[in-house]
Write a protein that holds these residues in place. Sequence first.
Motif, PDB file in Angstrom:
ATOM      1  N   ASN A 233       0.824  -1.218   0.000  1.00  0.00           N
ATOM      2  CA  ASN A 233       0.000   0.000   0.000  1.00  0.00           C
ATOM      3  C   ASN A 233       0.860   1.271   0.000  1.00  0.00           C
ATOM      4  OD1 ASN A 233      -2.125  -1.997   1.722  1.00  0.00           O
ATOM      5  ND2 ASN A 233      -3.032  -0.736   0.127  1.00  0.00           N
TER       6      ASN A 233
ATOM      7  N   TYR B  66     -14.580 -10.733   7.073  1.00  0.00           N
ATOM      8  CA  TYR B  66     -14.633  -9.409   7.708  1.00  0.00           C
ATOM      9  C   TYR B  66     -15.841  -9.228   8.610  1.00  0.00           C
ATOM     10  CZ  TYR B  66     -10.958  -8.296   4.428  1.00  0.00           C
ATOM     11  OH  TYR B  66      -9.771  -8.312   3.741  1.00  0.00           O
TER      12      TYR B  66
ATOM     13  N   LEU C 158     -13.091  -4.564   1.216  1.00  0.00           N
ATOM     14  CA  LEU C 158     -13.918  -5.001   2.347  1.00  0.00           C
ATOM     15  C   LEU C 158     -15.402  -4.795   2.023  1.00  0.00           C
ATOM     16  CD1 LEU C 158     -11.058  -3.958   3.529  1.00  0.00           C
ATOM     17  CD2 LEU C 158     -12.161  -4.147   5.728  1.00  0.00           C
TER      18      LEU C 158
HETATM   19  C1  SMG Z   1      -8.599  -1.260   4.090  1.00  0.00           C
HETATM   20  S1  SMG Z   1      -7.507  -2.013   2.944  1.00  0.00           S
HETATM   21  C2  SMG Z   1      -8.342  -1.879   1.456  1.00  0.00           C
HETATM   22  C3  SMG Z   1      -7.343  -1.949   0.309  1.00  0.00           C
HETATM   23  C4  SMG Z   1      -6.599  -3.274   0.252  1.00  0.00           C
HETATM   24  N1  SMG Z   1      -7.541  -4.382   0.140  1.00  0.00           N
HETATM   25  C5  SMG Z   1      -7.223  -5.597   0.612  1.00  0.00           C
HETATM   26  O1  SMG Z   1      -6.198  -5.850   1.188  1.00  0.00           O
HETATM   27  C6  SMG Z   1      -8.267  -6.665   0.444  1.00  0.00           C
HETATM   28  C7  SMG Z   1      -9.488  -6.303   1.226  1.00  0.00           C
HETATM   29  C8  SMG Z   1     -10.596  -7.313   0.976  1.00  0.00           C
HETATM   30  O2  SMG Z   1     -10.362  -8.510   1.182  1.00  0.00           O
HETATM   31  O3  SMG Z   1     -11.685  -6.862   0.556  1.00  0.00           O
HETATM   32  C9  SMG Z   1      -5.617  -3.304  -0.903  1.00  0.00           C
HETATM   33  O4  SMG Z   1      -4.805  -2.360  -0.979  1.00  0.00           O
HETATM   34  O5  SMG Z   1      -5.602  -4.235  -1.715  1.00  0.00           O
END
Ligand code: SMG
Length: 366
Positions: free
Chosen positions: A190, A322, A292
């Motif tokens: 990220n 989640y 999420l």
């Molecule tokens: C709050 S993190 C949301 C963004 C993140 N998403 C995930 O890690 C997967 C989240 C999910 O399983 O929906 C990413 O950067 O890929």
Amino acid sequence: MKLTGVELRWIRMPLVAPFRTSFGTQEAREVLLLRAVTDEEEGWGECVAMSDPVYSPEYLEGCADVLRRFFVPTLTALDRLDATTVAPALRRFHGHPMAKGALEMAVLDAELRARGVPLARELGAEHEDVPCGVSVGIMDSIDALLDAVDGYLAAGYVRIKLKIEPGWDVEPVRAVRERFGDVLLQVDANTAYTLGDARHLARLDPFDLLLIEQPLPEDDLLGHVELAKVLATPVCLDESITSARSAAAAITLGACQIVNIKPGRVGGYLEARRVHDVCAAHGVPAWCGGMLETGLGRAANVALAALPGCTLPGDTSASDRYYSTDITEPFVLQDGRLPVPTGPGLGVRPIHHLLAEVTTSTEWLS
Ligand SMILES: CSCC[C@@H](NC(=O)CCC(=O)O)C(=O)O
Ligand SMILES: [Mg+2]
């Protein structure tokens, strides 16, 4: 169709466990849902923006404001519309892909319900179910991480994604590799690193990762080009890919070898299909990312993940990854896979009393 108006609905979904990434820790997910009311059918959209602008520049109240002042009035002023007219009608407004994508999603759901067409068929899905990966947050200890990964593998997930940041990267990856052998494994930073961390990130190469996701800031395409030259691990972009055009640029520059497709980030499911097509045209593997989502966005993401160019397991986890209770029928993992919804539109709808329990406010826009 004629768009009569849109109901904004704020909901708050507690997470089953805190979810920590390099940009913070979430204990609950505030979600903005859209219910588009047309002269033919109703449709649901899910805005994936977070409460704070820490993943991308959008945030929940900003999305509500731009929908209220600009996007919904622009569409309700049209005599007729369908999903393909939403993006052109909103093009004069710059940015706000998550707000635009949620509105397009709601119109698309209404349109497809009226036509009796499942979203998966509209997008060109070729599979009836999809293999599911899971995203694992940064933990307080290696032991806690290994327990979490053990539980997800026992649940059937076919791919593990570890969130990383400086100080939590090589050791957690090493520990998972040593404990769980050759499980499909990838990491997501990220945007937490800089090109100066290249030599450190190369220490992940011996662990045979599928990819390293968004190691550098979203606007540092050239940094990713240089990083990709020194890493053996393929670079995957997430936050940097904001449209089919930006996907083509990133691929052509050599900034990424894999693409995480997130419909909300690129402005909707129709643009997500175009990103998919650009990746397929370049022979670049793609997979469906996650934000999420509730069962509404999850249904649509599973449909997207069933496209032929989505050749890697996505972050299309089960609802209980989640949420203890989803607002739709829950998505339940079956042998590591989720079934693609077959009903018209999204194929799912909120369950009224469950939606009411998590609703914090509503607002009618016309
Ligand atoms: C709050 S993190 C949301 C963004 C993140 N998403 C995930 O890690 C997967 C989240 C999910 O399983 O929906 C990413 O950067 O890929
Ligand atoms: Mg990511």
